[in-house]
Design an enzyme around this catalytic site. Sequence first.
Site, PDB file in Angstrom:
ATOM      1  N   ASP A  46      -9.497   5.678  -1.275  1.00 20.99           N
ATOM      2  CA  ASP A  46      -8.497   6.418  -2.037  1.00 20.99           C
ATOM      3  C   ASP A  46      -9.184   7.085  -3.222  1.00 20.99           C
ATOM      4  O   ASP A  46     -10.420   7.117  -3.313  1.00 20.99           O
ATOM      5  CB  ASP A  46      -7.363   5.484  -2.488  1.00 20.99           C
ATOM      6  N   TYR A  55      -6.409   5.988   4.900  1.00 24.03           N
ATOM      7  CA  TYR A  55      -6.538   4.980   3.844  1.00 24.03           C
ATOM      8  C   TYR A  55      -5.671   3.752   4.132  1.00 24.03           C
ATOM      9  O   TYR A  55      -6.139   2.612   4.065  1.00 24.03           O
ATOM     10  CB  TYR A  55      -6.157   5.556   2.472  1.00 24.03           C
ATOM     11  N   GLU A  97       0.824  -1.213   0.000  1.00 23.34           N
ATOM     12  CA  GLU A  97       0.000   0.000   0.000  1.00 23.34           C
ATOM     13  C   GLU A  97       0.856   1.260   0.000  1.00 23.34           C
ATOM     14  O   GLU A  97       0.515   2.254  -0.648  1.00 23.34           O
ATOM     15  CB  GLU A  97      -0.949   0.002   1.204  1.00 23.34           C
TER      16      GLU A  97
END
Length: 374
Positions: free
Chosen positions: A143, A125, A42
């Site tokens: 996102d 996020y 991520e």
Amino acid sequence: MSMSDEARKNLFSAELLKWYKRERRDLPWRRSRDPYHIWVSEIMLQQTRVDTVIPYFNRFVDRFPNPKHLADAPEEDVLKHWEGLGYYSRARNLQTAVREVVERYGGQVPDNKKDISSLKGVGPYTAGAILSIAYNQPEPAVDGNVMRVLSRYYCLDDDIAKPSTRIGMESLAQGLIPSGEAADFNQALMELGAMVCTPKSPSCPECPVRSGCVALAEGRERELPIKTKAKKARPVFRVAALVEGTGPRAGKVLVRQRPDTGLLARMWELPHVEVRDEIEWDSLSVGKRLLQEASAVDGVGIQATERIVGEAQHIFTHLVWNIRVLPAVAVDEEFVADRTGYRWVGPDEFENYSWPNVFRKLLTEYYISHININ
């Protein structure tokens, strides 16, 4: 007959999950629920395309397979394995946060929102992605892809550049997560935005939730989402010195290490200076003079010429470096060689250093040309 809010919600969740389980891409970070691997992926995927990230992710987790390995690694090694991805503060923040995980949580990535959100570089996020994908907790992971999908599906006119819109989207996304399906649902939502509900040309005929999409029904799918434009990156003009070694240093180039903090911290580069504007940039005599003055202040004497041997650009989020390279020589090669922060580097040693892409490109071109000549 118009669809009720509940029916639209149920259609979205059910059809999206069916589509994802059928069409999902085989990505390396999806092959396990290891929270550390998901975390690394991520962070890498922030502002970087999936196809670019895949080889970096594989190389990174092969070198640093768990939090302990990353926590114990020298920062230079971490940056070397991040080289080319850009936005190097991501790598530094990741290592800082992983060290805290090792020290405070015994190497186990926290499974609660409070602790994981306190880690450096972990925003809403990333926290939501780790908690949902690794631990299957019903936390939203919102996102740009997700906000685009939800803006279109519900035909929302809220500006997605505003923090208040993101907060509202998080609440909306959380309400859509089916019980026990958080991991797959959040990934499905991201996947839909990346593969089908794309920014400029959404593939609406292929969309599994098109029958419930309000924007499609109203012919507004290409108008949404609403997003105010980010401030344009500011151009900066720089002149660099390509200082070639002579005698035993023939084939080597003088490079320096950037400061410990700030932009591209501790990475290596050609010595360079910023000029005031494009007019000064076009005046090679100004660039030459500023290079020589700056090198004198550093205690490294450089004599540059007024000839361009290379041009390149380095794009940051808020800045664009425009760089011209002038040939130069060092006044005292022996003195330079021993100075802290400066090195003579040849092609054989090049990969031992971490370079911003712009200087990697310039030096690679130089070494190739030099080797061909000799």
